[in-house]
Design an enzyme around this catalytic site. Structure first.
Site, mmCIF file in Angstrom:
data_model
loop_
_atom_site.group_PDB
_atom_site.id
_atom_site.type_symbol
_atom_site.label_atom_id
_atom_site.label_comp_id
_atom_site.label_asym_id
_atom_site.label_seq_id
_atom_site.Cartn_x
_atom_site.Cartn_y
_atom_site.Cartn_z
ATOM 1 N N HIS A 1 -13.003 0.195 -0.982
ATOM 2 C CA HIS A 1 -12.509 -0.397 -2.226
ATOM 3 C C HIS A 1 -12.803 -1.895 -2.261
ATOM 4 C CE1 HIS A 1 -9.506 3.123 -2.955
ATOM 5 N NE2 HIS A 1 -10.689 3.366 -3.490
ATOM 6 N N GLU B 1 -7.072 7.966 -0.675
ATOM 7 C CA GLU B 1 -6.678 8.458 0.658
ATOM 8 C C GLU B 1 -5.529 9.458 0.541
ATOM 9 O OE1 GLU B 1 -5.711 5.520 3.766
ATOM 10 O OE2 GLU B 1 -4.380 7.047 4.597
ATOM 11 N N THR C 1 -2.404 5.286 5.500
ATOM 12 C CA THR C 1 -2.617 4.359 6.626
ATOM 13 C C THR C 1 -2.435 2.887 6.270
ATOM 14 O OG1 THR C 1 -4.972 4.257 6.101
ATOM 15 C CG2 THR C 1 -4.296 5.889 7.754
ATOM 16 N N CYS D 1 -2.422 2.208 10.333
ATOM 17 C CA CYS D 1 -3.485 1.941 11.311
ATOM 18 C C CYS D 1 -3.372 0.526 11.872
ATOM 19 C CB CYS D 1 -4.849 2.163 10.667
ATOM 20 S SG CYS D 1 -5.312 0.854 9.543
HETATM 21 S S1 SF4 Z 1 -9.099 1.339 10.227
HETATM 22 FE FE1 SF4 Z 1 -7.345 1.569 8.826
HETATM 23 S S2 SF4 Z 1 -7.839 0.366 6.976
HETATM 24 FE FE2 SF4 Z 1 -9.724 0.673 8.154
HETATM 25 S S3 SF4 Z 1 -10.669 2.468 7.177
HETATM 26 FE FE3 SF4 Z 1 -9.485 3.167 8.968
HETATM 27 S S4 SF4 Z 1 -7.480 3.692 8.166
HETATM 28 FE FE4 SF4 Z 1 -8.518 2.471 6.595
#
Ligand code: SF4
Length: 334
Positions: free
Chosen positions: A69, A154, A193, A223
């Site tokens: 994005h 997502e 996430t 994450c």
């Molecule tokens: S590391 Fe986290 S923010 Fe980056 S693509 Fe993966 S889930 Fe998305």
């Protein structure tokens, strides 16, 4: 010790004096760059997949949904012949299609198979981890609460891995109040996430109070990139009088960074491109924090710094070593 210029503008001792009469010439603006910011490993990997596929196969190259994005990244690929689609029917039969970092629901994979498409999956492994948890919870027949933003790519993908009869999507604490699941049974939760770390924590605590037998994922679904970037913005809020977040309007993690700065008590704004910044926002600010979402290339931050340098002669940039520099995800075969 401070000197006062002739129009009473405070100038730190030792600051070079210039012939220009602009007050901006005497101001020292300090820019603090967030320690964790910019491309995460999942985004870097997804962008590399498209780059490598373009080099190998040429245009047109089909990508399901925006690969990440970010306007700059997506427009750049579009100009080089990448076609972003929202429906598999838009991809000619037998062509190659790349799934974005946000992941896709199983029905999209099924449709790609039916249309005989050559799939390259650039889903971030940390999103795939959540998909696997969803499948596991549904295999145990657990009612599953999915915390996230309705309509975000997502969330649409992850929701597809939960048995539809067991799925409950919640965005807010009020949504938890509305849940009518039996409080005596085992209820599981998973999350998007890229949510606010603090808000998600409060929502999980509320779920625990409502469902004493709540089942959690083995590790947080938020994450490392989300957690690190929000922590870094909180640090900026301690020392800065303005925080500027670089990120596109549809970027969940970037918007959460702006909110994090505000909630930590520092006025915070978000811009997609450097030229969007209203320079009047900088008036009276001498310590400016800059961060960028996980989908934002460094060039946007550099352009923003240059834009501030055009307005103020004395700009000092404080930058730190990237603590995530060794985190790299393997690329899928293309
Ligand atoms: S590391 Fe986290 S923010 Fe980056 S693509 Fe993966 S889930 Fe998305």
């Amino acid at each position: 010790m401070l000197n006062k210029s002739k129009d009473n503008f405070v100038v730190p001792k030792g600051t070079p004096q210039f012939s220009s009469k602009k007050k901006e010439d005497f101001v020292i603006v300090e820019i603090y760059l967030a320690k964790s910011q910019g491309f995460c490993a999942g985004v870097a990997s997804a962008v590399d997949v498209v780059e490598n596929a373009l080099n190998k196969y040429g245009a047109p190259l089909y990508v399901f949904h925006e690969i990440v994005h970010n306007t700059y990244v997506v427009d750049g690929f579009r100009q080089r012949g990448v076609v972003f689609v929202e429906d598999m029917d838009e991809v000619p039969s037998g062509e190659r299609v790349i799934f974005s970092a946000h992941g896709v629901p199983p029905k999209v994979i099924e449709k790609a198979k039916q249309r005989n498409l050559n799939v390259v999956d650039a889903t971030c492994p940390l999103v795939t981890k959540v998909h696997n948890e969803a499948v596991k919870f549904s295999s145990h027949q657990f009612e599953t609460v999915l915390i996230g933003h309705r309509g975000h790519q997502e969330l649409i993908g992850t929701a597809g891995y939960v048995d539809p009869n067991l799925l409950h999507i919640v965005e807010t604490e009020d949504d938890i109040d509305q849940l009518t699941i039996d409080p005596n049974i085992e209820v599981a939760y998973i999350t998007q996430t890229t949510l606010s770390v603090d808000e998600t924590k409060m929502m999980i605590e509320k779920l625990k109070r409502k469902f004493p037998r709540l089942q959690a994922p083995p590790r947080s679904d938020l994450c490392y990139a989300t957690t690190n970037r929000q922590n870094s913005v909180k640090e900026l809020a301690q020392i800065c009088d303005l925080i500027i977040i670089c990120g596109s309007p549809n970027s969940s993690n970037s918007n959460r960074l702006r909110e994090t700065g505000e909630k930590a008590g520092c006025p915070s704004t978000i811009i997609d491109q450097a030229q969007e910044l209203g320079m009047n926002l900088l008036k009276g600010k001498t310590k400016i924090g800059i961060s960028s979402g996980a989908s934002v290339p460094r060039v946007i931050v550099d352009e923003l710094i240059n834009r501030i340098r055009q307005e103020y002669r004395n700009v000092v940039v404080h930058e730190y070593e990237n603590p995530e520099k060794n985190i790299v995800f393997a690329l899928p075969d293309i």
